[in-house]
Motif scaffolding. Structure first.
Motif, PDB file in Angstrom:
ATOM      1  N   GLN A  15     -61.405  15.196 -69.624  1.00 65.06           N
ATOM      2  CA  GLN A  15     -61.224  16.311 -68.497  1.00 65.06           C
ATOM      3  C   GLN A  15     -60.334  15.964 -67.734  1.00 65.06           C
ATOM      4  OE1 GLN A  15     -65.656  15.392 -66.526  1.00 65.06           O
ATOM      5  NE2 GLN A  15     -65.734  17.991 -65.531  1.00 65.06           N
ATOM      6  N   TRP A  16     -59.948  16.990 -66.643  1.00 68.79           N
ATOM      7  CA  TRP A  16     -58.501  16.427 -66.192  1.00 68.79           C
ATOM      8  C   TRP A  16     -59.645  16.165 -64.656  1.00 68.79           C
ATOM      9  CZ3 TRP A  16     -55.746  18.896 -62.155  1.00 68.79           C
ATOM     10  CH2 TRP A  16     -54.950  19.043 -61.907  1.00 68.79           C
ATOM     11  N   PHE A  17     -58.659  15.076 -63.818  1.00 70.25           N
ATOM     12  CA  PHE A  17     -58.797  15.248 -61.976  1.00 70.25           C
ATOM     13  C   PHE A  17     -57.790  15.491 -61.285  1.00 70.25           C
ATOM     14  CE2 PHE A  17     -62.846  14.286 -64.385  1.00 70.25           C
ATOM     15  CZ  PHE A  17     -63.519  14.676 -63.800  1.00 70.25           C
ATOM     16  N   LYS A  18     -56.881  14.800 -61.931  1.00 68.27           N
ATOM     17  CA  LYS A  18     -55.366  14.643 -61.148  1.00 68.27           C
ATOM     18  C   LYS A  18     -54.063  14.829 -61.837  1.00 68.27           C
ATOM     19  CE  LYS A  18     -55.922   9.186 -61.281  1.00 68.27           C
ATOM     20  NZ  LYS A  18     -56.486   9.442 -61.960  1.00 68.27           N
ATOM     21  N   LEU A  19     -52.778  14.571 -61.186  1.00 67.71           N
ATOM     22  CA  LEU A  19     -51.872  14.477 -62.165  1.00 67.71           C
ATOM     23  C   LEU A  19     -51.552  13.317 -62.691  1.00 67.71           C
ATOM     24  CD1 LEU A  19     -49.521  16.190 -60.217  1.00 67.71           C
ATOM     25  CD2 LEU A  19     -49.643  17.041 -62.869  1.00 67.71           C
ATOM     26  N   GLY A  20     -51.484  13.225 -63.924  1.00 67.43           N
ATOM     27  CA  GLY A  20     -51.643  11.730 -65.403  1.00 67.43           C
ATOM     28  C   GLY A  20     -52.167  11.974 -66.088  1.00 67.43           C
TER      29      GLY A  20
END
Length: 192
Positions: A15-20
Motif C-alpha cells: 500500500q502506498w501513502f507517500k513518496l518513498g
C-alpha cells in the motif's frame, strides 16, 4: 453473454501513502516533466502508460512482473492476504530430509534453495540388494545418520555421508552448505 471467473493468482502488493513508500512511484509531473504541486500524488509507469497514484492505493506486481495501482476498495473486494507458508529452520530441515527443497524468503538471490544430497554405502554392508533404497526412518544408522538418507551403492562403494547442498542464484551448486546462525534462527523458510 457467457460469464467468467477470475483465476486464482498470487500477487505481490504494497500500500502506498507517500513518496518513498514504493521505489516505482515517482513524483507526479506534467508532460514537460514539471513536478505538479497538486497534493500528495505519485506517478507510476504501467504497461498501459502512466497512472496517477493516490494515497492509500495499492501497488500490485502482476503475473508478468508488471506494476499497476489499484484503489483500496477494489483491492479489498478482489484480494485476500495469502496464508503464510513461512516456517522455522527445524521444520525446513524436516522437509529437506524428506527430499524437498526449501529457501529463505530473506535471501537476496532469486532461485536459491537447499536440498539433500543422499549418502551412499556398499549394499553388502547391511545386506541390501544393489540399487535398493532404504526407507525413510530406517532404524539402522551410519555414523548416527538414518539409512533413510542413503542410497545403496555397488559392491565396494566407499561410504559417503549425506549432505545438504545449495543451488546458488547463478545456478551453481554449493556442496556441503552450512547454515549461518541467522539461517538457523530465522522463521522465514519456505518450500520451493
Amino acid at each position: 453473454m457467457p460469464s467468467y471467473r477470475k483465476k486464482p493468482v498470487e500477487i505481490e502488493a504494497s500500500q502506498w501513502f507517500k513518496l518513498g513508500d514504493h521505489p516505482s512511484v515517482e513524483p507526479y509531473a506534467d508532460q514537460l516533466g514539471v513536478v505538479k504541486g497538486i497534493g500528495p500524488y505519485g506517478w507510476i509507469t504501467t504497461l498501459e502508460g502512466g497512472h496517477i497514484v493516490s494515497p492509500g492505493d495499492w501497488i500490485i506486481r502482476g503475473i508478468k512482473g508488471e506494476l499497476y495501482p489499484c484503489k483500496p476498495d477494489i483491492f479489498a473486494a478482489t484480494y485476500d492476504e495469502s496464508p503464510s507458508t513461512a516456517m522455522s529452520f527445524s521444520a525446513a530441515l524436516a522437509i529437506v530430509k524428506a527430499g524437498g527443497r526449501v529457501a529463505r524468503a530473506g535471501w537476496n538471490g532469486k532461485g536459491m534453495f537447499i536440498y539433500l544430497n543422499k549418502g551412499s554405502f556398499p549394499h553388502e554392508l547391511l545386506g541390501f540388494e544393489a540399487g535398493a533404497t532404504p526407507v525413510a526412518g530406517h532404524p539402522s544408522t551410519i555414523d548416527g545418520v538414518s539409512l533413510g538418507l542413503f542410497e545403496c551403492g555397488d559392491r565396494g562403494t566407499a561410504i559417503r555421508l549425506p549432505n545438504i547442498n545449495m543451488r546458488s542464484a547463478s545456478g551453481a551448486i554449493v556442496t556441503g552448505w552450512l547454515a549461518s546462525q541467522t539461517d538457523t534462527l530465522a522463521e522465514d523458510w519456505e518450500v520451493v
